[in-house]
Design a protein around this motif. Structure first.
Motif, PDB file in Angstrom:
ATOM      1  N   GLY A 184       0.791  -1.238   0.000  1.00 14.71           N
ATOM      2  CA  GLY A 184       0.000   0.000   0.000  1.00 14.71           C
ATOM      3  C   GLY A 184       0.813   1.272   0.000  1.00 14.71           C
ATOM      4  O   GLY A 184       0.610   2.156   0.837  1.00 14.71           O
ATOM      5  N   LEU A 185       1.745   1.397  -0.967  1.00 16.67           N
ATOM      6  CA  LEU A 185       2.636   2.560  -1.026  1.00 16.67           C
ATOM      7  C   LEU A 185       2.643   3.127  -2.449  1.00 16.67           C
ATOM      8  O   LEU A 185       2.816   2.370  -3.425  1.00 16.67           O
ATOM      9  CB  LEU A 185       4.054   2.140  -0.620  1.00 16.67           C
ATOM     10  N   SER A 186       2.472   4.471  -2.564  1.00 15.39           N
ATOM     11  CA  SER A 186       2.490   5.105  -3.888  1.00 15.39           C
ATOM     12  C   SER A 186       2.815   6.592  -3.759  1.00 15.39           C
ATOM     13  O   SER A 186       2.745   7.158  -2.667  1.00 15.39           O
ATOM     14  CB  SER A 186       1.137   4.929  -4.591  1.00 15.39           C
ATOM     15  N   ASP A 187       3.158   7.198  -4.930  1.00 21.17           N
ATOM     16  CA  ASP A 187       3.326   8.647  -4.977  1.00 21.17           C
ATOM     17  C   ASP A 187       2.349   9.238  -5.991  1.00 21.17           C
ATOM     18  O   ASP A 187       2.628  10.241  -6.652  1.00 21.17           O
ATOM     19  CB  ASP A 187       4.773   9.038  -5.291  1.00 21.17           C
ATOM     20  N   ARG A 188       1.193   8.617  -6.119  1.00 22.78           N
ATOM     21  CA  ARG A 188       0.190   9.041  -7.097  1.00 22.78           C
ATOM     22  C   ARG A 188      -0.381  10.415  -6.751  1.00 22.78           C
ATOM     23  O   ARG A 188      -0.681  11.200  -7.647  1.00 22.78           O
ATOM     24  CB  ARG A 188      -0.936   8.002  -7.168  1.00 22.78           C
ATOM     25  N   ALA A 189      -0.521  10.704  -5.468  1.00 22.13           N
ATOM     26  CA  ALA A 189      -1.091  11.996  -5.061  1.00 22.13           C
ATOM     27  C   ALA A 189      -0.127  13.137  -5.337  1.00 22.13           C
ATOM     28  O   ALA A 189      -0.536  14.232  -5.737  1.00 22.13           O
ATOM     29  CB  ALA A 189      -1.451  11.965  -3.571  1.00 22.13           C
ATOM     30  N   GLU A 190       1.174  12.923  -5.125  1.00 18.66           N
ATOM     31  CA  GLU A 190       2.193  13.954  -5.356  1.00 18.66           C
ATOM     32  C   GLU A 190       3.474  13.273  -5.809  1.00 18.66           C
ATOM     33  O   GLU A 190       4.048  12.460  -5.069  1.00 18.66           O
ATOM     34  CB  GLU A 190       2.447  14.767  -4.077  1.00 18.66           C
ATOM     35  N   GLU A 191       3.882  13.565  -7.009  1.00 23.86           N
ATOM     36  CA  GLU A 191       5.040  12.910  -7.592  1.00 23.86           C
ATOM     37  C   GLU A 191       6.286  13.101  -6.722  1.00 23.86           C
ATOM     38  O   GLU A 191       6.643  14.209  -6.338  1.00 23.86           O
ATOM     39  CB  GLU A 191       5.302  13.468  -8.996  1.00 23.86           C
ATOM     40  N   CYS A 220       3.609   3.161  -8.148  1.00 26.55           N
ATOM     41  CA  CYS A 220       3.128   2.223  -7.129  1.00 26.55           C
ATOM     42  C   CYS A 220       4.258   1.271  -6.734  1.00 26.55           C
ATOM     43  O   CYS A 220       5.150   0.984  -7.541  1.00 26.55           O
ATOM     44  CB  CYS A 220       1.931   1.426  -7.649  1.00 26.55           C
ATOM     45  N   ALA A 221       4.217   0.800  -5.489  1.00 30.35           N
ATOM     46  CA  ALA A 221       5.327   0.001  -4.957  1.00 30.35           C
ATOM     47  C   ALA A 221       4.937  -1.461  -4.797  1.00 30.35           C
ATOM     48  O   ALA A 221       3.799  -1.798  -4.480  1.00 30.35           O
ATOM     49  CB  ALA A 221       5.782   0.569  -3.616  1.00 30.35           C
ATOM     50  N   GLU A 222       5.945  -2.294  -5.045  1.00 28.37           N
ATOM     51  CA  GLU A 222       5.782  -3.739  -4.857  1.00 28.37           C
ATOM     52  C   GLU A 222       6.845  -4.240  -3.893  1.00 28.37           C
ATOM     53  O   GLU A 222       7.872  -3.593  -3.673  1.00 28.37           O
ATOM     54  CB  GLU A 222       5.952  -4.458  -6.198  1.00 28.37           C
ATOM     55  N   ILE A 223       6.609  -5.424  -3.323  1.00 29.96           N
ATOM     56  CA  ILE A 223       7.652  -6.142  -2.608  1.00 29.96           C
ATOM     57  C   ILE A 223       8.149  -7.199  -3.592  1.00 29.96           C
ATOM     58  O   ILE A 223       7.388  -8.059  -4.041  1.00 29.96           O
ATOM     59  CB  ILE A 223       7.130  -6.759  -1.289  1.00 29.96           C
ATOM     60  N   ASP A 224       9.399  -7.072  -4.008  1.00 27.89           N
ATOM     61  CA  ASP A 224       9.936  -7.835  -5.142  1.00 27.89           C
ATOM     62  C   ASP A 224      10.785  -9.001  -4.631  1.00 27.89           C
ATOM     63  O   ASP A 224      11.841  -8.798  -4.019  1.00 27.89           O
ATOM     64  CB  ASP A 224      10.780  -6.908  -6.015  1.00 27.89           C
ATOM     65  N   VAL A 225      10.320 -10.224  -4.901  1.00 26.89           N
ATOM     66  CA  VAL A 225      11.062 -11.400  -4.426  1.00 26.89           C
ATOM     67  C   VAL A 225      12.387 -11.540  -5.169  1.00 26.89           C
ATOM     68  O   VAL A 225      13.349 -12.117  -4.643  1.00 26.89           O
ATOM     69  CB  VAL A 225      10.202 -12.684  -4.589  1.00 26.89           C
ATOM     70  N   GLN A 226      12.459 -11.029  -6.410  1.00 25.94           N
ATOM     71  CA  GLN A 226      13.701 -11.115  -7.182  1.00 25.94           C
ATOM     72  C   GLN A 226      14.768 -10.186  -6.608  1.00 25.94           C
ATOM     73  O   GLN A 226      15.955 -10.354  -6.883  1.00 25.94           O
ATOM     74  CB  GLN A 226      13.424 -10.749  -8.648  1.00 25.94           C
ATOM     75  N   ARG A 227      14.374  -9.218  -5.844  1.00 23.15           N
ATOM     76  CA  ARG A 227      15.294  -8.259  -5.220  1.00 23.15           C
ATOM     77  C   ARG A 227      15.459  -8.538  -3.726  1.00 23.15           C
ATOM     78  O   ARG A 227      15.807  -7.667  -2.957  1.00 23.15           O
ATOM     79  CB  ARG A 227      14.796  -6.835  -5.424  1.00 23.15           C
ATOM     80  N   GLY A 228      15.197  -9.752  -3.308  1.00 26.92           N
ATOM     81  CA  GLY A 228      15.338 -10.112  -1.893  1.00 26.92           C
ATOM     82  C   GLY A 228      14.221  -9.531  -1.039  1.00 26.92           C
ATOM     83  O   GLY A 228      14.450  -9.169   0.118  1.00 26.92           O
ATOM     84  N   HIS A 229      13.009  -9.450  -1.644  1.00 25.25           N
ATOM     85  CA  HIS A 229      11.825  -8.909  -0.973  1.00 25.25           C
ATOM     86  C   HIS A 229      11.983  -7.428  -0.598  1.00 25.25           C
ATOM     87  O   HIS A 229      11.331  -6.950   0.320  1.00 25.25           O
ATOM     88  CB  HIS A 229      11.471  -9.730   0.277  1.00 25.25           C
ATOM     89  N   LYS A 230      12.845  -6.731  -1.324  1.00 28.10           N
ATOM     90  CA  LYS A 230      12.966  -5.287  -1.128  1.00 28.10           C
ATOM     91  C   LYS A 230      11.915  -4.578  -1.978  1.00 28.10           C
ATOM     92  O   LYS A 230      11.288  -5.176  -2.861  1.00 28.10           O
ATOM     93  CB  LYS A 230      14.368  -4.808  -1.481  1.00 28.10           C
ATOM     94  N   TRP A 231      11.757  -3.301  -1.728  1.00 33.65           N
ATOM     95  CA  TRP A 231      10.710  -2.563  -2.424  1.00 33.65           C
ATOM     96  C   TRP A 231      11.218  -2.029  -3.762  1.00 33.65           C
ATOM     97  O   TRP A 231      12.382  -1.658  -3.915  1.00 33.65           O
ATOM     98  CB  TRP A 231      10.228  -1.387  -1.583  1.00 33.65           C
ATOM     99  N   ASN A 232      10.260  -1.958  -4.710  1.00 31.39           N
ATOM    100  CA  ASN A 232      10.567  -1.450  -6.035  1.00 31.39           C
ATOM    101  C   ASN A 232       9.327  -0.726  -6.558  1.00 31.39           C
ATOM    102  O   ASN A 232       8.206  -1.085  -6.221  1.00 31.39           O
ATOM    103  CB  ASN A 232      10.943  -2.615  -6.972  1.00 31.39           C
ATOM    104  N   ASP A 233       9.546   0.311  -7.340  1.00 31.85           N
ATOM    105  CA  ASP A 233       8.400   1.017  -7.923  1.00 31.85           C
ATOM    106  C   ASP A 233       8.110   0.507  -9.329  1.00 31.85           C
ATOM    107  O   ASP A 233       9.025   0.204 -10.098  1.00 31.85           O
ATOM    108  CB  ASP A 233       8.624   2.526  -7.915  1.00 31.85           C
TER     109      ASP A 233
END
Length: 248
Positions: A184-191, A220-233
């Motif tokens: 539940g993370l994004s910068d849609r409201a303000e870039e 929008c943000a994801e939890i990326d298993v390919q990046r060791g479960h780190k966040w990616n936009d």
């Protein structure tokens, strides 16, 4: 009638004491008078001396009494000043004690509320199919979709996309899915200003290196298993699983 004349001649030698008897009383009176005058004079002197002594004594006594009164007054003033200082100190101590009592009372009230809340939460469990961590319930979607549609699905379940506020929660979510998923993370409201779905800013971050890079409208943000479960936009229209979270 024939007159007869008798010639009597007074002879002082016949009554030698007659002269002494006539002058004796007067001499005694004079001596008595002198003694009385002398006594009165002495009495006057003694009285004068007594009056002078009494005046001096009274003056000394008055002066001494004034000195004693001044000393007593000074001592009383000092005592009053000491009492005022002690009273001020005690008043400050009382105020500090009252402040501490108020603070402790407030803390006790909060602790009581926390205890009641914990007691209440301990009696609650997550719905079937949800997994509990701390005081929240989590569920992983069974299908993939956009970030917006994933959030709508969470709303239909009485939840929202997951908000990660601690390292412990990040570790839990990492073990919760073996596939990349929306959070539940994004910068849609303000870039450039990333916020959680409840409007709160990031207090904990777990971005991958050089992320977010915001390429091609990645809001929008994801939890990326390919990046060791780190966040990616990613672009919000990308299709991923999602994780929902709601309070117990």
């Amino acid at each position: 009638m024939e007159e007869i004349y008798v010639n009597v001649e007074y002879d002082k030698s016949v009554h030698p004491r007659s002269s002494t008897n006539q002058t004796g009383p007067r001499s005694s009176e004079r001596r008595f008078y002198r003694a009385a005058v002398l006594c009165l004079g002495l009495l006057s002197v003694f009285l004068l001396v007594g009056l002078i002594s009494l005046g001096v004594h009274s003056h000394s006594t008055a002066h001494g009494a004034a000195g004693e009164l001044s000393t007593i007054k000074a001592n009383m003033t000092e005592l009053l000043q000491d009492s005022d200082k002690e009273l001020s100190f005690l008043t400050a101590e009382r105020d500090q004690l009252n402040s501490r009592v108020s603070s402790l009372t407030a803390k006790l009230s909060e602790m009581t509320k926390d205890r009641d809340r914990l007691d209440s939460l301990s009696k609650k469990t997550c719905p079937a199919g949800w997994t509990q961590f701390s005081w929240s319930c989590y569920i992983l979607s069974s299908r993939s979709d956009s970030w917006t549609n994933g959030r709508s699905d969470c709303h239909n379940k009485g939840a929202d996309l997951v908000i990660i506020n601690s390292k412990e929660e990040q570790e839990f979510v990492s073990g919760f899915t073996n596939q990349s998923a929306w959070i539940g993370l994004s910068d849609r409201a303000e870039e450039g200003t990333w916020k959680w779905v409840d409007g709160s800013p990031l207090t904990f971050k777990f971005w991958d290196m050089k992320q977010p890079d915001d390429r091609n409208g990645e809001d929008c943000a994801e939890i990326d298993v390919q990046r060791g479960h780190k966040w990616n936009d990613l672009p919000c229209g990308h299709s991923l699983l999602w994780i929902c979270e709601k309070k117990v």
